[in-house]
Design a protein around this motif. Structure first.
Motif, PDB file in Angstrom:
ATOM      1  N   ASP A   1      34.481  50.939  33.327  1.00 49.77           N
ATOM      2  CA  ASP A   1      34.546  50.386  34.674  1.00 49.77           C
ATOM      3  C   ASP A   1      35.977  50.073  35.084  1.00 49.77           C
ATOM      4  OD1 ASP A   1      32.855  49.851  36.860  1.00 49.77           O
ATOM      5  OD2 ASP A   1      33.236  47.699  36.599  1.00 49.77           O
ATOM      6  N   GLY A   2      36.933  50.766  34.500  1.00 48.23           N
ATOM      7  CA  GLY A   2      38.328  50.575  34.895  1.00 48.23           C
ATOM      8  C   GLY A   2      38.849  49.202  34.499  1.00 48.23           C
ATOM      9  N   THR A   3      39.909  48.797  35.207  1.00 42.74           N
ATOM     10  CA  THR A   3      40.539  47.521  34.866  1.00 42.74           C
ATOM     11  C   THR A   3      39.764  46.373  35.491  1.00 42.74           C
ATOM     12  OG1 THR A   3      42.636  48.691  34.942  1.00 42.74           O
ATOM     13  CG2 THR A   3      42.740  46.289  34.895  1.00 42.74           C
ATOM     14  N   THR A   4      39.423  45.371  34.680  1.00 38.61           N
ATOM     15  CA  THR A   4      38.774  44.186  35.220  1.00 38.61           C
ATOM     16  C   THR A   4      39.646  42.962  34.961  1.00 38.61           C
ATOM     17  OG1 THR A   4      37.539  43.869  33.175  1.00 38.61           O
ATOM     18  CG2 THR A   4      36.402  45.024  34.936  1.00 38.61           C
ATOM     19  N   ILE A   5      39.376  41.920  35.766  1.00 43.37           N
ATOM     20  CA  ILE A   5      40.098  40.651  35.600  1.00 43.37           C
ATOM     21  C   ILE A   5      39.046  39.600  35.291  1.00 43.37           C
ATOM     22  CG2 ILE A   5      41.545  38.933  36.775  1.00 43.37           C
ATOM     23  CD1 ILE A   5      42.285  41.358  38.681  1.00 43.37           C
ATOM     24  N   GLU A   6      39.125  39.021  34.094  1.00 42.59           N
ATOM     25  CA  GLU A   6      38.118  38.046  33.675  1.00 42.59           C
ATOM     26  C   GLU A   6      38.796  36.744  33.304  1.00 42.59           C
ATOM     27  OE1 GLU A   6      34.812  39.390  31.219  1.00 42.59           O
ATOM     28  OE2 GLU A   6      35.877  41.273  30.957  1.00 42.59           O
ATOM     29  N   VAL A   7      38.397  35.669  34.005  1.00 42.08           N
ATOM     30  CA  VAL A   7      39.057  34.381  33.817  1.00 42.08           C
ATOM     31  C   VAL A   7      38.100  33.387  33.154  1.00 42.08           C
ATOM     32  CG1 VAL A   7      40.316  32.533  34.995  1.00 42.08           C
ATOM     33  CG2 VAL A   7      40.220  34.829  36.018  1.00 42.08           C
ATOM     34  N   HIS A   8      38.527  32.854  32.013  1.00 39.75           N
ATOM     35  CA  HIS A   8      37.739  31.791  31.389  1.00 39.75           C
ATOM     36  C   HIS A   8      38.438  30.462  31.669  1.00 39.75           C
ATOM     37  CE1 HIS A   8      35.513  29.291  28.643  1.00 39.75           C
ATOM     38  NE2 HIS A   8      36.625  28.981  28.001  1.00 39.75           N
ATOM     39  N   VAL A   9      37.746  29.580  32.374  1.00 36.64           N
ATOM     40  CA  VAL A   9      38.315  28.266  32.667  1.00 36.64           C
ATOM     41  C   VAL A   9      38.019  27.358  31.486  1.00 36.64           C
ATOM     42  CG1 VAL A   9      38.325  26.333  34.292  1.00 36.64           C
ATOM     43  CG2 VAL A   9      37.988  28.665  35.127  1.00 36.64           C
ATOM     44  N   MET A  10      39.070  26.802  30.910  1.00 43.91           N
ATOM     45  CA  MET A  10      38.892  26.015  29.684  1.00 43.91           C
ATOM     46  C   MET A  10      38.463  24.589  30.014  1.00 43.91           C
ATOM     47  SD  MET A  10      42.015  27.322  27.327  1.00 43.91           S
ATOM     48  CE  MET A  10      43.425  27.075  28.330  1.00 43.91           C
ATOM     49  N   GLY A  11      37.558  24.069  29.198  1.00 42.15           N
ATOM     50  CA  GLY A  11      37.189  22.670  29.342  1.00 42.15           C
ATOM     51  C   GLY A  11      38.208  21.796  28.628  1.00 42.15           C
ATOM     52  N   SER A  12      38.011  20.480  28.680  1.00 43.32           N
ATOM     53  CA  SER A  12      39.006  19.605  28.046  1.00 43.32           C
ATOM     54  C   SER A  12      38.959  19.753  26.522  1.00 43.32           C
ATOM     55  CB  SER A  12      38.793  18.154  28.470  1.00 43.32           C
ATOM     56  OG  SER A  12      37.444  17.813  28.241  1.00 43.32           O
ATOM     57  N   THR A  13      37.802  20.127  25.980  1.00 44.80           N
ATOM     58  CA  THR A  13      37.730  20.540  24.566  1.00 44.80           C
ATOM     59  C   THR A  13      36.868  21.795  24.535  1.00 44.80           C
ATOM     60  OG1 THR A  13      35.641  19.487  23.989  1.00 44.80           O
ATOM     61  CG2 THR A  13      37.614  18.087  23.876  1.00 44.80           C
ATOM     62  N   ASP A  14      36.876  22.495  23.382  1.00 44.54           N
ATOM     63  CA  ASP A  14      36.067  23.715  23.301  1.00 44.54           C
ATOM     64  C   ASP A  14      34.579  23.412  23.463  1.00 44.54           C
ATOM     65  OD1 ASP A  14      38.273  25.250  23.072  1.00 44.54           O
ATOM     66  OD2 ASP A  14      38.105  25.594  20.910  1.00 44.54           O
ATOM     67  N   ALA A  15      34.185  22.171  23.128  1.00 47.37           N
ATOM     68  CA  ALA A  15      32.765  21.827  23.184  1.00 47.37           C
ATOM     69  C   ALA A  15      32.344  21.304  24.561  1.00 47.37           C
ATOM     70  CB  ALA A  15      32.455  20.782  22.111  1.00 47.37           C
ATOM     71  N   THR A  16      33.320  21.136  25.464  1.00 45.57           N
ATOM     72  CA  THR A  16      33.002  20.576  26.782  1.00 45.57           C
ATOM     73  C   THR A  16      33.224  21.612  27.876  1.00 45.57           C
ATOM     74  OG1 THR A  16      34.391  18.810  25.896  1.00 45.57           O
ATOM     75  CG2 THR A  16      33.281  18.370  27.990  1.00 45.57           C
ATOM     76  N   PRO A  17      32.146  22.238  28.390  1.00 42.79           N
ATOM     77  CA  PRO A  17      32.350  23.223  29.465  1.00 42.79           C
ATOM     78  C   PRO A  17      32.924  22.551  30.712  1.00 42.79           C
ATOM     79  CG  PRO A  17      30.088  23.256  28.625  1.00 42.79           C
ATOM     80  CD  PRO A  17      30.737  22.044  28.058  1.00 42.79           C
ATOM     81  N   GLU A  18      33.757  23.272  31.429  1.00 39.20           N
ATOM     82  CA  GLU A  18      34.418  22.695  32.604  1.00 39.20           C
ATOM     83  C   GLU A  18      33.464  22.630  33.800  1.00 39.20           C
ATOM     84  OE1 GLU A  18      37.070  21.231  32.261  1.00 39.20           O
ATOM     85  OE2 GLU A  18      38.188  21.113  34.131  1.00 39.20           O
ATOM     86  N   TYR A  19      32.532  23.572  33.869  1.00 36.53           N
ATOM     87  CA  TYR A  19      31.583  23.619  34.994  1.00 36.53           C
ATOM     88  C   TYR A  19      30.149  23.598  34.474  1.00 36.53           C
ATOM     89  CZ  TYR A  19      35.651  25.268  37.636  1.00 36.53           C
ATOM     90  OH  TYR A  19      36.883  25.378  38.222  1.00 36.53           O
ATOM     91  N   ASP A  20      29.265  22.968  35.248  1.00 37.14           N
ATOM     92  CA  ASP A  20      27.854  23.028  34.864  1.00 37.14           C
ATOM     93  C   ASP A  20      27.071  23.858  35.873  1.00 37.14           C
ATOM     94  OD1 ASP A  20      27.964  21.396  37.002  1.00 37.14           O
ATOM     95  OD2 ASP A  20      27.221  19.586  35.974  1.00 37.14           O
ATOM     96  N   ARG A  21      27.765  24.786  36.522  1.00 35.03           N
ATOM     97  CA  ARG A  21      27.088  25.623  37.521  1.00 35.03           C
ATOM     98  C   ARG A  21      27.779  26.990  37.590  1.00 35.03           C
ATOM     99  NH1 ARG A  21      30.057  25.916  42.481  1.00 35.03           N
ATOM    100  NH2 ARG A  21      32.030  24.811  42.287  1.00 35.03           N
TER     101      ARG A  21
END
Ligand code: RBF
Ligand code: ADP
Ligand code: MG
Length: 429
Positions: free
Chosen positions: A357-377
């Motif tokens: 699928d060619g070049t993609t841009i994928e952004v992972h937003v980091m939480g304050s720790t690896d165990a804490t997701p930044e978003y719940d939606r």
């Protein structure tokens, strides 16, 4: 495509050198010729027999075994001076705490220069070579047993002893995360023999990934003589280096596009590169686009959800092709947010998967720790802005999904450190 010298030239070059050496000895020093020239002659005969056979594929290990089995003054000329120049370029502190990687050991002169000697000031090193014979010569030169610096597995080596370890491998893929991190790494010749540009980038990437930010990568190439595509034996690394998080030592930033060529000029002048401190890019850039659906491959289940940004609205191929493909980090925020969040992103083609699928841009937003997701939606359709300030590594093809996920977690750790260092303030608006 670069020519693979191993397949096509090296044997002939070495045969010439040995033949010249044998003749020279015979002419200039008749009293000492017997043993040296007969040894050379045996090697010459062996190589001649090889030439006359049908062209057989030779392995790197075979070639390197041959290089130390004959007269090493011929097969590895000027080794001592080369080793000293590489050791100087590695710039390891002589405090006993530095860690170094040596790819290609020859007869051990480089390992001795950085880790040898009677004192405890030498570094801890890992020496990698395809040839057991070379590793043996290197261990001999460093000294085995009590008082020596060679640590051989199975012989009282537990893991944290000070000295030099050895790894027989013809591919830098054999390097594992636990081998690093290194303060400096040296390619002691033969990097360009690995094949085409992709193979060289891959070999360098795997080494760069094990070096500390601010660490050095030194590349030395033995002059190749009249090799196709080479000028005076100096291979031009500029296009390769531009794809990696590397800067020329002494240059202010990472931008190497102004640099015409990057060569390991000769034995005394290796190419000296550095991993920028905090992986900084010479020029930050911004990406802004709506979040679209990705491959549904389960990034979220892997613990690393990635918001896919529409590449067409991020400048398309025209812009993306100006970037080195790989893993970046920076700051991200959605259109209706005021706070910036730390993020890692992959701009690339995901060579681990065949999804075409060619070049993609994928952004992972980091939480304050690896165990804490930044978003719940989910936030598909919303516009995300990303301020990109660092480049960690090019993309790689991993052999398995767990290896890819493990490396993404390492990337996250490196990005967190670099962002926490204060070197990359977030934008003010
Ligand atoms: N895919 C690869 O094939 N090779 C990589 O080296 C690679 N590195 C990545 C690093 C980060 C930080 C992220 C977020 C993704 C990376 N990916 C890589 C993309 C990954 O394959 C992708 O996110 C999943 O396949 C979901 O599309
Ligand atoms: P897809 O294959 O559709 O991209 P993913 O499994 O990668 O699906 O999940 C990405 C989606 O998860 C994003 O588009 C976003 O809506 C949501 N999401 C939730 N938390 C995050 C986060 N921390 N970083 C990125 N996306 C997140
Ligand atoms: Mg995704």
């Amino acid at each position: 495509m670069t020519v693979n010298r191993y397949d096509r030239y090296d044997r002939y070059d070495r045969y010439d050198a040995i033949a010249r050496h044998a003749t020279m000895r015979a002419v200039s020093a008749p009293s000492t010729t017997t043993s040296v020239s007969s040894r050379d002659e045996r090697l010459c005969t062996r190589l001649t027999r090889r030439f006359s056979r049908a062209r057989v594929a030779r392995t790197l290990a075979e070639d390197r075994d041959d290089a130390v089995s004959g007269c090493t003054e011929c097969s590895l000329p000027n080794e001592r001076a080369r080793a000293d120049a590489i050791a100087r370029a590695m710039a390891l502190p002589r405090n006993g705490h530095a860690r170094a990687l040596v790819v290609g050991v020859e007869t051990g002169a480089l390992a001795v220069a950085i880790a040898g000697g009677d004192d405890a000031a030498g570094c801890t090193a890992l020496c990698v070579d395809a040839s057991n014979a070379m590793l043996d010569r290197c261990a001999e030169a460093l000294g085995r047993g009590p008082g020596g610096k060679a640590l051989e597995s199975g012989v009282n080596v537990l893991g944290n002893e000070h000295g030099v370890r050895f790894l027989r491998a013809s591919d830098t893929k054999a390097l594992k995360p636990y081998h690093g991190p290194f303060d400096a790494a040296a390619f002691n010749a033969h990097l360009v023999d690995r094949g085409d540009e992709e193979a060289i980038v891959d070999a360098l990437t795997r080494v760069v990934m094990l070096c500390k930010p601010g660490g050095r990568v030194v590349i030395s190439e033995r002059p190749a003589g009249a090799v196709e595509g080479g000028v005076d034996g100096g291979f031009d690394f500029s296009s390769i280096v531009r794809r990696l998080p590397l800067a020329a030592v002494g240059s202010a930033g990472k931008d190497l596009s102004a640099q015409g060529s990057l060569r390991a000029d000769d034995d005394e002048n290796p190419l000296v590169l550095t991993i920028p401190k905090a992986f900084e890019l010479s020029k930050r850039f911004t990406l802004e686009a709506p979040v679209v659906t990705g491959f549904g491959r389960g990034s979220k289940q892997m613990g690393v959800p990635t918001a896919n940004l529409d590449p067409e609205l991020c400048g398309g191929e025209a812009f993306l092709s100006t970037l080195p493909l790989g893993v970046f980090f920076g700051w991200a925020k959605l259109a209706d947010e005021s706070a910036w969040h730390e993020c890692v992103l992959n701009v690339g083609e995901r060579p681990t998967f065949v999804d075409g699928d060619g070049t993609t841009i994928e952004v992972h937003v980091m939480g304050s720790t690896d165990a804490t997701p930044e978003y719940d939606r989910d936030f598909y359709g919303e516009t995300m802005r990303v301020d990109v300030c660092g480049f960690i590594r090019p993309e790689l093809r991993f052999d398995s999904l767990p290896e890819l996920v493990a490396r993404i977690k390492t990337d996250i750790g490196l990005a967190r450190n670099a962002l926490a260092s204060g070197a990359h303030a977030h934008p003010t608006e």
